[in-house]
Scaffold this motif. Structure first.
Motif, short mmCIF file in Angstrom:
data_model
loop_
_atom_site.label_atom_id
_atom_site.label_comp_id
_atom_site.label_asym_id
_atom_site.label_seq_id
_atom_site.Cartn_x
_atom_site.Cartn_y
_atom_site.Cartn_z
N VAL A 162 -10.83 -19.89 15.01
CA VAL A 162 -10.78 -20.51 16.33
C VAL A 162 -10.07 -21.85 16.17
O VAL A 162 -10.23 -22.54 15.16
CB VAL A 162 -12.18 -20.70 16.95
CG1 VAL A 162 -12.73 -19.38 17.43
CG2 VAL A 162 -13.14 -21.37 16.00
N VAL A 214 -9.33 -23.65 23.84
CA VAL A 214 -9.77 -23.06 22.58
C VAL A 214 -9.18 -21.66 22.51
O VAL A 214 -9.33 -20.88 23.46
CB VAL A 214 -11.30 -23.02 22.46
CG1 VAL A 214 -11.72 -22.25 21.21
CG2 VAL A 214 -11.87 -24.43 22.44
N SER A 215 -8.51 -21.38 21.41
CA SER A 215 -7.92 -20.06 21.21
C SER A 215 -8.50 -19.39 19.98
O SER A 215 -8.82 -20.05 18.99
CB SER A 215 -6.40 -20.16 21.05
OG SER A 215 -5.79 -20.46 22.29
N TYR A 216 -8.63 -18.09 20.08
CA TYR A 216 -9.00 -17.26 18.95
C TYR A 216 -7.71 -16.74 18.35
O TYR A 216 -6.80 -16.30 19.06
CB TYR A 216 -9.87 -16.09 19.43
CG TYR A 216 -10.12 -15.05 18.37
CD1 TYR A 216 -11.02 -15.29 17.34
CD2 TYR A 216 -9.45 -13.84 18.40
CE1 TYR A 216 -11.24 -14.34 16.35
CE2 TYR A 216 -9.68 -12.88 17.42
CZ TYR A 216 -10.56 -13.13 16.40
OH TYR A 216 -10.78 -12.19 15.43
N VAL A 234 -18.52 -17.37 15.09
CA VAL A 234 -18.12 -18.61 14.44
C VAL A 234 -19.37 -19.17 13.75
O VAL A 234 -20.35 -19.50 14.42
CB VAL A 234 -17.57 -19.63 15.46
CG1 VAL A 234 -17.14 -20.92 14.76
CG2 VAL A 234 -16.41 -19.03 16.25
N THR A 242 -15.15 -18.70 10.48
CA THR A 242 -15.68 -17.40 10.90
C THR A 242 -16.19 -16.65 9.67
O THR A 242 -15.87 -17.02 8.54
CB THR A 242 -14.60 -16.57 11.62
OG1 THR A 242 -13.57 -16.26 10.67
CG2 THR A 242 -14.02 -17.30 12.82
N THR A 266 -15.62 -12.50 24.41
CA THR A 266 -14.19 -12.40 24.66
C THR A 266 -13.94 -11.24 25.63
O THR A 266 -14.77 -10.35 25.76
CB THR A 266 -13.40 -12.13 23.36
OG1 THR A 266 -13.84 -10.90 22.79
CG2 THR A 266 -13.57 -13.26 22.36
N PHE A 311 -16.24 -24.03 25.45
CA PHE A 311 -16.54 -23.21 24.26
C PHE A 311 -17.99 -23.44 23.81
O PHE A 311 -18.73 -22.48 23.58
CB PHE A 311 -15.57 -23.55 23.12
CG PHE A 311 -15.90 -22.87 21.83
CD1 PHE A 311 -15.58 -21.53 21.63
CD2 PHE A 311 -16.53 -23.56 20.81
CE1 PHE A 311 -15.90 -20.89 20.44
CE2 PHE A 311 -16.85 -22.93 19.61
CZ PHE A 311 -16.53 -21.60 19.43
#
Length: 160
Positions: free
Chosen positions: A111, A126-128, A68, A103, A55, A145
Motif C-alpha cells: 500500500v 492510498v493505492s494498493y 496490511v 503486507t 477492495t 484508509f
C-alpha cells in the motif's frame, strides 16, 4: 487505538518531533498527510489491530480485500524514510509516492501514499499495488484508509 498493543514490535520507532518529520519529508520529497503525522505522534508505527481493508477488486491476497500487517512510522531502522525508497527500488513499485505499510507477502504487494494526482505537496490518496505493479486507489486519503481498516475475521481470515 489503531495499533495492537499486545505486540512488542521492532516497527515502533522513536518518539517523533518536528525535526524528524521535516527530515523524513526531505528524504521522501513529499509532504506527509496530517492524519499520518497525527498517528505517528501518538505511536510511531507498529502492528495494526485491524489489518484488513475492503477492495472493489481482487488482490493477490483475497477476492475482496487486502491485508496490511504494519504501518511504518518515521526514523529508526524501519521508518518510511528508510523503507519506502528501498522497497520501491527492490520491488520495482511505481514511483507514485511512499510505501507506508507491510503486507503479509513482504514485498509482492503493498500500500502506498499516492501523490500522482495531487503532487508532492498535496493530500495523497492510498493505492494498493499488486504484483502487476499497477496502482489501484483504495481510499481517497490516509484518514479514510485508517477509518476503513477492519478485523480480518470479517473475511474469514485468521490473521488477527
Amino acid at each position: 487505538m489503531i495499533f495492537d498493543q499486545a505486540y512488542e514490535s521492532e516497527y515502533v520507532g522513536p518518539p517523533v518531533d518536528a525535526g524528524m518529520i521535516r527530515r523524513a519529508e526531505d528524504v521522501l520529497k513529499v509532504r506527509l498527510p496530517k492524519s499520518y503525522i497525527d498517528l505517528i505522534i501518538v505511536q510511531n508505527g507498529g502492528v495494526l489491530r485491524n489489518r484488513c481493508f475492503p477492495t472493489e477488486f481482487a488482490t493477490s491476497w483475497a477476492p475482496d480485500h487486502v491485508c496490511v500487517d504494519v504501518i511504518w512510522g518515521i526514523g529508526g531502522t524501519s521508518g518510511v524514510d528508510v523503507m519506502s525508497p528501498s522497497m520501491i527500488a527492490e520491488w520495482k513499485y511505481p514511483e507514485i509516492g511512499v510505501v507506508f505499510g507491510l503486507t503479509p507477502s513482504a514485498g509482492h504487494d503493498t500500500v502506498m501514499l499516492d501523490y500522482s494526482e495531487c503532487g508532492p505537496l498535496g493530500e495523497p490518496s492510498v493505492s494498493y499495488v499488486d504484483e502487476d505493479r499497477v496502482p489501484r486507489r483504495i481510499a481517497n486519503s490516509f484518514a479514510e484508509f485508517l477509518r476503513g481498516l477492519t478485523s480480518c475475521r470479517t473475511y474469514g481470515d485468521d490473521t488477527d
